[in-house]
Write an enzyme that holds these catalytic residues in place. Structure first.
Site, PDB file in Angstrom:
ATOM      1  N   SER A   1      67.263 -44.584 102.422  1.00 16.67           N
ATOM      2  CA  SER A   1      66.006 -43.915 102.715  1.00 16.67           C
ATOM      3  C   SER A   1      65.008 -44.071 101.583  1.00 16.67           C
ATOM      4  CB  SER A   1      66.272 -42.424 102.917  1.00 16.67           C
ATOM      5  OG  SER A   1      66.661 -41.856 101.673  1.00 16.67           O
ATOM      6  N   LYS A   2      63.802 -43.711 101.875  1.00 16.68           N
ATOM      7  CA  LYS A   2      62.738 -43.676 100.892  1.00 16.68           C
ATOM      8  C   LYS A   2      63.191 -42.675  99.847  1.00 16.68           C
ATOM      9  CE  LYS A   2      58.559 -45.464 100.549  1.00 16.68           C
ATOM     10  NZ  LYS A   2      58.215 -46.865 100.824  1.00 16.68           N
ATOM     11  N   ARG A   3      62.425 -42.502  98.803  1.00 19.72           N
ATOM     12  CA  ARG A   3      62.796 -41.559  97.751  1.00 19.72           C
ATOM     13  C   ARG A   3      63.682 -42.214  96.714  1.00 19.72           C
ATOM     14  NH1 ARG A   3      59.843 -37.818  96.085  1.00 19.72           N
ATOM     15  NH2 ARG A   3      59.348 -36.150  97.502  1.00 19.72           N
ATOM     16  N   GLN A   4      64.656 -42.972  97.214  1.00 25.50           N
ATOM     17  CA  GLN A   4      65.594 -43.569  96.269  1.00 25.50           C
ATOM     18  C   GLN A   4      65.305 -45.051  96.087  1.00 25.50           C
ATOM     19  OE1 GLN A   4      69.641 -42.416  96.348  1.00 25.50           O
ATOM     20  NE2 GLN A   4      69.283 -40.679  97.681  1.00 25.50           N
TER      21      GLN A   4
END
Length: 480
Positions: A255-258
RNA sequence: GGCGCGUUCGUCUAGCGGUUAGGACGUGGCCCUCUCAAGGCCAAAACACGGGUUCAAUUCCCGUACGCGCUACCA
């Protein structure tokens, strides 16, 4: 399955940029089709008005094309099974929903979203199963007619058997069994008249004659619903293959964020499509031997579903970097220069001379992971003069031996017939003979005087790239 | 909570009853070398746990643990 050619599809939802997980799903479908001499089609699943992003479908197709994935049928491509955009097939889904309704295999549900949400909340609080309570499953005809007359918005739900078990064989996971009693009466047709994924995907896969559904593992739990639909319609279901998920470093779903998840992000960062595709192909599949470098064509020849693994794979950017470096290095100079050109210009390098640009770019090929890395290596070419701040550098250049070397370099430079990497190297050998200085004491003062740095490519090459005049100027400026 | 799927070096993975458990990325060392990068060589590093089955389990079965996914009028 006799010897008929498979038909597979990649069916993204136009809700945003293509995710690397989506790219892998598309890639595996593509490879499967190519390997078998089958057909790959692109279908846009835009049945969610709320999440629709204008232009996303076109962007998706463009990104897929960049990666080298081509389709045989799809929007803008054509084919005998279109239209390939679900929003243009609403009537078909509606007709099928009606058919189920008439046959008692589906029912109208007048529960509102708010009511359902409240029920879910109640269930969650009391730790009960969160499933639709089937409130409308037993509505009387009278009741239904009344509400219909009032034009009350409603959905159409799948009538799932209350007991029994559904088994199927997944091409990757083997036999999977799920009890009907844990399957929800899924909404098939939303109150806006559009189908949910479950209905649309089954109807389309059937009408588009899809033979193999190759999709992400997140669909595994809803496969029984789809199978039930095939059964209700009296259709032969396709084979299913559920791919393992792509994961973050902490093993949660990618996912996004990481980190970046959009293919576009990697493209913009300078990753080559060949590298991304090669890397992603190996996330969940392997050829059975030790080969790792695969062109798309080689993948097409080697890919089989039975070598797809079951467990999720962490998207390790370090390995992607390695792949990219491999491909970058293998590029012909002119192509490398095309990739690096914009960054070279931004570093103040004049790329007007394409031969020179290619020469400079390839001189640094072994130093690059992504094209923009070249910027930091170009400093020595673009600065107007070399200056030192480090005491150690100053000492290195101003020592007695260093000054001898620099002076001799300046002297011989003017006498040299041709100025290139090898002639300069020869000249440096002469300097060694003339001055008796050798090794690090010979090279480091020159390197420092010429570039201001202690590290870099072969000094002959540096001298060539810099040119005779600039070299002379820089050497002289360090002479005391 | 329920259901499903999964579990070999830090990461990607090979293995399909008997192997010194192999390769790759990353990491460390050495070589090459004016330096760095690249390259070459070497090294450390894994079968989640417990029961079975078997002459023999990483491999087959069951359980446990852990992880992930699903549990929407999203896909």
């Amino acid at each position: 399955m006799i010897s008929s050619k498979p038909r597979v599809r990649f069916a993204p939802s136009p809700t945003g940029a293509l995710h690397v997980g989506g790219l892998r799903t598309a890639l595996y479908n593509y490879l499967f089709a190519r390997r078998q001499g089958g057909t790959l089609l692109l279908r846009i699943e835009d049945t969610d008005r709320a999440r629709y992003v204008a232009g996303a479908a076109e962007k998706l197709a463009e990104t897929l094309a960049w990666a080298g994935i081509t389709f045989d049928e799809g929007p803008g491509i054509g084919g005998d099974h279109g239209p390939y955009v679900q929003s243009e097939r609403s009537d078909l889904y509606r007709a099928h929903a009606m058919r189920l309704l008439e046959e008692g295999k589906a029912y109208r549900c007048f529960c509102t979203s708010e009511e359902l949400e409240a029920a879910r909340l109640r269930q969650a609080r009391s730790q009960q199963d969160s499933a639709y309570d089937r409130h409308c499953r037993t509505l009387t005809d009278e009741h239904i007619t009344e509400r219909l007359d009032q034009n009350q918005p409603h959905t159409i739900r799948l009538l799932v058997p209350l007991a029994g078990e559904l088994q199927f064989r997944d091409l990757i996971r083997g036999d999977v069994a799920i009890h009907y009693d844990v399957i929800d009466d899924q909404v098939l047709l939303k109150s806006d008249g559009l189908p949910t994924y479950h209905l649309a995907n089954v109807v389309d896969d059937h009408h588009m004659e899809i033979t193999h559904v190759i999709r992400g593992e997140e669909w595994l739990p809803s496969t029984p619903k789809h199978l039930l639909l095939y059964e209700y319609f009296g259709w032969t279901p396709p084979s299913f293959a559920h791919l393992p998920l792509l994961l973050n470093a902490d093993r949660t779903k990618l996912s996004k964020r990481q980190g970046d998840v959009a293919v576009e992000d990697y493209r913009a960062a300078g990753y080559l499509p060949e590298a991304l595709v090669n890397f992603i192909a190996l996330l969940g599949w392997n050829p059975g031997d030790d080969r790792e470098l695969f062109s798309l064509q080689e993948l097409e020849q080697s890919f089989t579903l039975d070598r797809v693994s079951k467990a999720g794979a962490v998207f390790d950017i370090e390995k992607l970097k390695w792949f990219n470096a491999q491909y970058l290095r293998a590029l012909p100079p002119e192509t490398l220069a095309e990739y690096c050109g914009p960054f070279m210009r931004s570093a103040g390098f004049d790329t007007a001379d394409s031969d020179r640009t290619a020469a400079v770019a390839s001189a640094f090929a072994a130093y690059l992971t992504i094209p923009s890395d070249i910027v930091s290596h170009l400093r020595f070419l673009t600065i107007s003069q070399v200056t030192f701040e480090d005491e150690e550098d100053i000492d290195t250049v101003s020592s007695y031996d260093a000054q001898k070397v620099l002076a001799q370099f300046a002297y011989l430079t003017e006498t040299l017939d041709t100025w290139n990497a090898s002639s300069v190297k020869d000249m440096i050998k002469d300097i060694q003979n003339d001055t008796g200085v050798k090794g690090k004491k010979l090279f480091m003062p020159l390197r420092l005087a010429l570039t201001g740095e202690r590290h870099g490519p072969d000094i002959g090459l540096i001298a060539e790239l810099l040119g005779r005049d600039a070299c002379l100027r820089r050497i002289r400026s360090q002479l005391v």
